[in-house]
Motif scaffolding. Structure first.
Motif, PDB file in Angstrom:
ATOM      1  N   GLY A 102      74.798  32.720   9.695  1.00  0.00           N
ATOM      2  CA  GLY A 102      74.580  31.103   8.596  1.00  0.00           C
ATOM      3  C   GLY A 102      74.663  30.333   9.887  1.00  0.00           C
ATOM      4  O   GLY A 102      74.360  30.702  11.497  1.00  0.00           O
ATOM      5  N   LYS A 103      74.801  28.690   9.858  1.00  0.00           N
ATOM      6  CA  LYS A 103      75.030  28.277  11.050  1.00  0.00           C
ATOM      7  C   LYS A 103      75.626  26.986  10.422  1.00  0.00           C
ATOM      8  O   LYS A 103      76.009  27.081   9.352  1.00  0.00           O
ATOM      9  CB  LYS A 103      74.007  27.139  11.573  1.00  0.00           C
ATOM     10  CG  LYS A 103      72.809  27.074  10.816  1.00  0.00           C
ATOM     11  CD  LYS A 103      72.589  25.212  10.738  1.00  0.00           C
ATOM     12  CE  LYS A 103      71.088  24.784   9.364  1.00  0.00           C
ATOM     13  NZ  LYS A 103      72.250  23.375   8.784  1.00  0.00           N
ATOM     14  N   GLY A 104      76.785  26.771  11.653  1.00  0.00           N
ATOM     15  CA  GLY A 104      78.067  25.379  11.502  1.00  0.00           C
ATOM     16  C   GLY A 104      78.856  25.986  11.357  1.00  0.00           C
ATOM     17  O   GLY A 104      79.486  27.121  11.067  1.00  0.00           O
ATOM     18  N   ALA A 123      76.413  32.833  13.993  1.00  0.00           N
ATOM     19  CA  ALA A 123      75.341  31.895  14.043  1.00  0.00           C
ATOM     20  C   ALA A 123      73.891  32.601  14.401  1.00  0.00           C
ATOM     21  O   ALA A 123      73.553  33.188  15.706  1.00  0.00           O
ATOM     22  CB  ALA A 123      75.358  30.450  14.182  1.00  0.00           C
ATOM     23  N   ALA A 124      72.694  32.058  13.237  1.00  0.00           N
ATOM     24  CA  ALA A 124      71.618  32.173  14.025  1.00  0.00           C
ATOM     25  C   ALA A 124      71.199  30.826  13.943  1.00  0.00           C
ATOM     26  O   ALA A 124      71.845  30.057  14.213  1.00  0.00           O
ATOM     27  CB  ALA A 124      70.763  33.483  12.977  1.00  0.00           C
ATOM     28  N   VAL A 125      69.695  31.244  15.429  1.00  0.00           N
ATOM     29  CA  VAL A 125      69.159  29.638  15.469  1.00  0.00           C
ATOM     30  C   VAL A 125      68.818  28.489  14.739  1.00  0.00           C
ATOM     31  O   VAL A 125      67.413  29.322  13.831  1.00  0.00           O
ATOM     32  CB  VAL A 125      68.587  29.628  16.466  1.00  0.00           C
ATOM     33  CG1 VAL A 125      67.940  28.454  16.928  1.00  0.00           C
ATOM     34  CG2 VAL A 125      69.028  29.808  18.493  1.00  0.00           C
ATOM     35  N   GLY A 126      69.612  28.380  13.709  1.00  0.00           N
ATOM     36  CA  GLY A 126      68.908  26.937  13.360  1.00  0.00           C
ATOM     37  C   GLY A 126      67.652  26.514  13.208  1.00  0.00           C
ATOM     38  O   GLY A 126      67.273  25.569  14.728  1.00  0.00           O
ATOM     39  N   GLY A 127      66.630  26.356  12.318  1.00  0.00           N
ATOM     40  CA  GLY A 127      65.571  25.651  12.716  1.00  0.00           C
ATOM     41  C   GLY A 127      64.508  27.233  13.287  1.00  0.00           C
ATOM     42  O   GLY A 127      63.480  26.411  14.147  1.00  0.00           O
TER      43      GLY A 127
ATOM     44  N   GLY B 180      78.655  18.072  14.334  1.00  0.00           N
ATOM     45  CA  GLY B 180      79.254  19.001  15.092  1.00  0.00           C
ATOM     46  C   GLY B 180      77.837  19.715  14.796  1.00  0.00           C
ATOM     47  O   GLY B 180      76.572  18.841  15.283  1.00  0.00           O
ATOM     48  N   PRO B 181      77.843  21.305  14.717  1.00  0.00           N
ATOM     49  CA  PRO B 181      76.637  21.949  15.361  1.00  0.00           C
ATOM     50  C   PRO B 181      75.686  22.267  13.800  1.00  0.00           C
ATOM     51  O   PRO B 181      75.066  22.595  13.354  1.00  0.00           O
ATOM     52  CB  PRO B 181      77.539  23.615  15.168  1.00  0.00           C
ATOM     53  CG  PRO B 181      78.757  23.387  14.911  1.00  0.00           C
ATOM     54  CD  PRO B 181      79.277  21.807  14.725  1.00  0.00           C
ATOM     55  N   ASN B 182      76.117  21.120  12.392  1.00  0.00           N
ATOM     56  CA  ASN B 182      76.283  21.519  11.011  1.00  0.00           C
ATOM     57  C   ASN B 182      74.481  21.367  11.042  1.00  0.00           C
ATOM     58  O   ASN B 182      73.872  21.601  10.657  1.00  0.00           O
ATOM     59  CB  ASN B 182      77.167  20.825  10.218  1.00  0.00           C
ATOM     60  CG  ASN B 182      78.030  21.725   9.316  1.00  0.00           C
ATOM     61  OD1 ASN B 182      78.786  22.303  10.301  1.00  0.00           O
ATOM     62  ND2 ASN B 182      78.731  21.267   8.368  1.00  0.00           N
ATOM     63  N   PRO B 183      74.598  20.436  12.025  1.00  0.00           N
ATOM     64  CA  PRO B 183      72.405  19.839  11.362  1.00  0.00           C
ATOM     65  C   PRO B 183      71.518  20.185  12.693  1.00  0.00           C
ATOM     66  O   PRO B 183      70.911  19.383  12.409  1.00  0.00           O
ATOM     67  CB  PRO B 183      73.154  17.843  11.585  1.00  0.00           C
ATOM     68  CG  PRO B 183      73.829  18.192  12.217  1.00  0.00           C
ATOM     69  CD  PRO B 183      75.346  18.764  12.038  1.00  0.00           C
ATOM     70  N   CYS B 184      72.229  21.401  12.655  1.00  0.00           N
ATOM     71  CA  CYS B 184      71.254  21.819  13.750  1.00  0.00           C
ATOM     72  C   CYS B 184      70.806  21.271  15.265  1.00  0.00           C
ATOM     73  O   CYS B 184      69.458  20.660  15.128  1.00  0.00           O
ATOM     74  CB  CYS B 184      69.542  22.626  13.254  1.00  0.00           C
ATOM     75  SG  CYS B 184      69.760  23.726  11.985  1.00  0.00           S
ATOM     76  N   PRO B 185      71.201  21.256  16.255  1.00  0.00           N
ATOM     77  CA  PRO B 185      71.289  20.199  17.375  1.00  0.00           C
ATOM     78  C   PRO B 185      70.063  21.135  18.389  1.00  0.00           C
ATOM     79  O   PRO B 185      70.491  22.207  17.754  1.00  0.00           O
ATOM     80  CB  PRO B 185      72.453  19.821  17.590  1.00  0.00           C
ATOM     81  CG  PRO B 185      73.529  20.914  16.977  1.00  0.00           C
ATOM     82  CD  PRO B 185      72.722  20.903  15.982  1.00  0.00           C
ATOM     83  N   PRO B 186      69.238  20.487  19.197  1.00  0.00           N
ATOM     84  CA  PRO B 186      69.768  18.470  19.338  1.00  0.00           C
ATOM     85  C   PRO B 186      68.779  18.317  18.556  1.00  0.00           C
ATOM     86  O   PRO B 186      67.615  18.350  17.925  1.00  0.00           O
ATOM     87  CB  PRO B 186      69.067  18.711  21.347  1.00  0.00           C
ATOM     88  CG  PRO B 186      67.950  20.780  20.274  1.00  0.00           C
ATOM     89  CD  PRO B 186      68.501  20.655  19.410  1.00  0.00           C
TER      90      PRO B 186
END
Lengths: 183, 281
Positions: A102-104, A123-127, B180-186
């Protein structure tokens, strides 16, 4: 560092060889589930009923893809926020799941369960849904089609990129990575 | 009086839904490419490269940048010299969303009853629509498909006037740190300051519609944007939270006059797929 190629489903031996910060390329069969499917799976567990899939050794990918266009294996398919699955993850691990993607951030209960049941969170790259969709060669809905984007799918993946966040030793890339670059 | 047909609005909206979800705006794409030059972490650089490649694949193969094609959010500036014919504005926008999300193979992410049934509406409606009546005979429609992951990492706080600049900085930075990492940074950070509880939240959303990197027109607020951005990036969270120097691409502040007793503040976070576009009819 070169990414490690790993096969799905996973063995304990491979799980124990993975460390937070490792980049991996996943090959084989993985399954999808997000909020609504987790809720249904855990309800079945609580009632002692049979699950629509055998979780033993499996990867669960938290994703709700876009509808595929004709000719595509799957639409855009990046990870969703994992924290919403925290309430269900220890039970999934107890039932044999070995890895989730997932992510986060994950909570302490999930991190503890990863140690206890020998599991790993990646984590995979979100977005990066368009890019990740290219690493999925086949997709079919295997349970809960009525959930639409939230249905459980069986995916065949080829060199699907992910990064180990929480390993079975209690390490956490999110905490370590930020510490290294903070000023 | 100028007339615009509801069907014209629907057509434009349908096109915008698809365009915004497939083509990332140049402003955000440039910011991503620029961050690749300044990022120090090798893992962070790798993530940024993947994000840039992702934008290119989406564009070349006409697939959505992200699988979360969002809540459809609109800010409409309606010139008061314009008469809408053949339907209501709300119906026209919803017809456009329905068509755009269906024909564009976009994900339908809206459930009707938020608490009990949570049944998907099947067409990504309703949209969230803000309408201002403005002088003139033009209609400006701004659209953003807003992802749920970053929206969940948003908040409002009623600060005290005595909290001052430091209070605002602490509020924004500590909130973004917890996300933190939750909202898909950057990420792109929209900040509202001033107004009422509701107004400040809408302004934080509005801030996300600004072109990335375009500073606030007021010098003091432009400097505050820079200050908060530097502090956020100094947290070291980096791309995707894997560690690095690029946690945020931009901080945008929108302000509104304040009650003498209040200093409302809000943070609305957007992911790197900071999709937004506008058209004037």
């Amino acid at each position: 560092m070169e990414p490690k190629r790993i096969e799905a489903p996973l063995t304990d031996e491979v799980v124990m060889s993975l460390k937070a910060g490792d980049n991996v390329l996943i090959n084989g069969v993985i399954y999808t589930a997000r909020d609504a499917a987790h809720k249904k799976l855990v309800e079945l567990m609580d009632k002692g009923e049979e699950l629509p899939l055998d979780l033993q050794g499996q990867f669960i990918y938290y994703v709700g893809p876009t509808p595929e266009k004709p000719g595509q294996a799957i639409g855009s398919a990046g990870p969703t926020t994992s924290g919403r699955m925290d309430a269900y993850t220890p039970k999934m691990l107890e039932r044999g799941m070995k890895a989730c993607i997932g992510k986060g951030l994950r909570n302490q209960a999930v991190r503890d369960a990863l140690i206890k049941y020998k599991g790993v969170y990646l984590a995979a790259v979100g977005g990066a849904g368009a890019l990740l969709s290219k690493r999925i060669t086949k997709s079919e809905v295997v349970a809960y089609p009525e959930l639409g984007a939230e249905a459980i799918r069986r995916l065949e993946v080829k060199d699907f990129p992910a990064t180990v966040i929480n390993d079975a030793y209690g390490n956490d890339l999110y905490a370590e990575g930020a510490k290294q670059y903070a000023r | 009086m100028r007339e615009i047909a509801a069907s014209t609005i629907s057509e434009q909206v349908a096109e915008m839904c698809q365009e915004a979800n497939i083509y990332l705006g140049e402003d955000v794409f440039d910011a991503l490419k620029k961050s690749l030059e300044t990022e120090e972490s090798p893992t962070g650089k790798e993530v940024l490269k993947q994000l840039i490649e992702n934008v290119e694949i989406a564009r070349d193969e006409q697939i959505p940048i992200c699988q979360d094609t969002g809540f459809a959010v609109f800010f409409v500036e309606w010139g008061q010299e314009v008469h809408l014919t053949g339907g209501t504005l709300e119906e026209a926008i919803h017809a456009g969303v329905r068509k755009g999300y269906e024909e564009g193979y976009l994900r339908k992410s809206i459930v009707d009853d938020p608490l009990y049934k949570r049944k998907n509406t099947g067409d990504n409606t309703p949209a969230v629509i803000y309408t201002d009546i403005v002088p003139g005979d033009k209609v400006k429609i701004a659209f953003a498909p807003k992802g749920g992951g970053s929206e969940n990492m948003s908040t409002v706080k009623m600060l005290k006037p005595s909290d001052g600049e430091e209070g605002v900085v602490d509020f924004v930075v500590s909130h973004v740190k917890a996300a933190g990492p939750n909202p898909c940074p950057p990420i792109v950070v929209g900040v509202g300051i001033g107004g009422t509880f509701d107004k400040v939240a809408v302004n934080a959303k509005k801030a996300l519609f600004r072109k990335v990197g375009e500073p606030h027109p007021d010098e003091a607020f432009a400097a505050l944007e820079k200050k908060i951005l530097d502090k956020i990036n100094d947290l070291g969270v980096g791309p995707q939270g894997f560690g690095g120097r690029t946690f945020a691409l931009a901080v945008h502040i929108e302000t509104f006059p304040s009650h003498i007793a209040s200093m409302a503040a809000a943070v609305n976070i957007n992911c790197h797929a900071c999709r937004h576009l506008e058209r004037t009819i």
